[in-house]
Design an enzyme around this catalytic site. Sequence first.
Site, PDB file in Angstrom:
ATOM      1  N   ASP A 220       0.894  -1.059  -0.019  1.00  0.00           N
ATOM      2  CA  ASP A 220       0.042  -0.053   0.043  1.00  0.00           C
ATOM      3  C   ASP A 220       1.040   1.192   0.141  1.00  0.00           C
ATOM      4  OD1 ASP A 220      -2.207   1.808   0.535  1.00  0.00           O
ATOM      5  OD2 ASP A 220      -3.269   0.142   1.180  1.00  0.00           O
ATOM      6  N   HIS A 243       2.114   2.140  -3.109  1.00  0.00           N
ATOM      7  CA  HIS A 243       1.378   3.070  -3.721  1.00  0.00           C
ATOM      8  C   HIS A 243       1.835   4.628  -3.592  1.00  0.00           C
ATOM      9  CE1 HIS A 243      -2.221  -0.207  -3.069  1.00  0.00           C
ATOM     10  NE2 HIS A 243      -1.308  -0.540  -3.883  1.00  0.00           N
TER      11      HIS A 243
END
Length: 396
Positions: A220, A243
Site C-alpha cells: 500500500d 502506492h
Amino acid sequence: MASQITLLFHLFSFLSFSSTISSYNILNFGAKQGGNVDCVEAIFRAWKMACNSSSSPANIYIPNGIFLISGVRFKGPCVNKKINFMINGTLMAPPGYTGSSELITFDTVEGISINGGVLDGRGSRLWDCKLRDKKCPRGATTSHLAKSQSLEFTNSKDIEIRRLTSIDSELFHIVIHRCDNVNLDGLSIVGPKWSPNTDGIHVQMSTKVNIRNTRIKTGDDCISIGPGTSALWVENIACGPGHGISIGSLGKDEGLKEEGVHNVTVQNILFLGSDNGLRIKTWGSNVEGYVRGIIFKHVVMNNVINPIIIDQNYCPHNENCPGKDSSIQISDVEYRNIQGTSASPIAIKLDCSPTNPCKGLGMSNIKLTYKERPAKSFCKHASGHSAGLMIPPSCL
Ligand SMILES: *[C@@H]1O[C@H](CO)[C@@H](O)[C@H](O)[C@H]1NC(C)=O
Ligand SMILES: *[C@@H]1O[C@H](CO)[C@@H](O)[C@H](O)[C@H]1NC(C)=O
Ligand SMILES: *[C@@H]1O[C@H](CO)[C@@H](O)[C@H](O)[C@H]1NC(C)=O
C-alpha cells in the site's frame, strides 16, 4: 590520606556508575530465544523496571535470536525520560491472526529510542484471508488506524527510531499518531506488493516528524499522511513496490470535521515501479479540511503509473463513494525538479474539486516521459503557475 582519597574515588565511581546507567537484558527477565515461548511478560517486566527507574538512561537489551511476542502495550508516563531499546534480534508475531490486535504499541511516553532490530509481523495468513473472502477475524476493516500494525506510537513525544527493519506487517508497519518530535532514520520496510493495506509509515495528528534514509517496499502507500499532520519532513526515501507517498486519504467520514495537513516537505525521493509517486487523495465528501504548504522536490520516477496525482474523487474499488464534491481545500503545493518515466500516458493528473478548486499549485523543471515520448498532463479545477522546463507541457 591517599587511601582515603582512593576509597572516596571508588565510592564516587560506584555511585556515578550506578546512577548513570541501568541495563535490562530481557534474557534476565525470563525471555527465551527460539520463537516458541511468548516473551511478552519478560519484556514487560524489563519495561516496568526501566520505566520507573530514576537512573537515566535505561537500556533494554534484546539480544540476537528470535523472540515471540503476542502483542505488548508500553504505557507511560514513565519516571525515566530516556529509555533506549537496543535490539539485535527479531521480535516475531505469532502465526495466524488470533493474537492481540497490535504487535507493539507505545502510549503516552517520552524520550524513547529504538535502535536496530527486526519486527516480523507474519502477515501472510491475514492477507490470504482478506484476498479470499474479506471476512477475517481482525484487520478486516481497512479504514483509518489499522488495528494490527507492527509498531505504533500514540500520545508521545521525543521519539527516535533508527535502523529498524519491519517485515510482513499484517496491516500498517509503523504508525505515528498524536505525537510531537519524532525521528525515523535508516529504516527498512519490506512486504510483498500484493499485501493489502500494509502502509509503510502512517503519520496522523502529529507534528515535527522527520523520516529519513529509508527503503520501503510494500503493498500500500509507502508513506501515508493523515489528518492533523504538520511540520513533516521526508527525505532520502526509496519507494516501490507500493502506492507512493500520499497525503490522505482525507475526508472519508462524513459528518466529522477533520484537521488539515500543512507544512510538509518531501525531497530526494526515488520511486521504483510504484503505482503512484506523489499523491494527494481526498474523498468526494462534505468533510471540510485543507491541504496547504506542501513542497515536493528532487524526485526521480522510474516506471510509475501515476507520477504526480491529485485525486479529489478518491474511492477505491468504487465502494461506498459519498458521490459529492470534495470540501477539502488544496492550495500552495509545489512540485520542483521531478524527472523520469511514467508507466501510463498521463503523468500529471490534477483532478480537483469543482466547489473547492485547487489553487496556488506550482510546477517547475518537470520531465516525465512515457515510452520515450513526452507524457501528457490533465487538469480539472486546478490553477497555479509553472516555470522552467515542462515536459509534459503544463495544463495549469
Ligand atoms: C510506575 O510506578 C507507578 C507508581 O507506583 C505505577 O502506577 C505505574 O504503573 C508504574 N509503571 C510501570 C510501567 O510499571
Ligand atoms: C548487539 O550487537 C552489537 C554489534 O553487532 C554487539 O556489539 C553487541 O554486543 C550485541 N549485544 C547483544 C546484547 O547481543
Ligand atoms: C515547517 O516545518 C519545519 C520542519 O519540517 C519547521 O522547521 C518550520 O518551522 C515549519 N514552518 C512553519 C511555518 O511552521
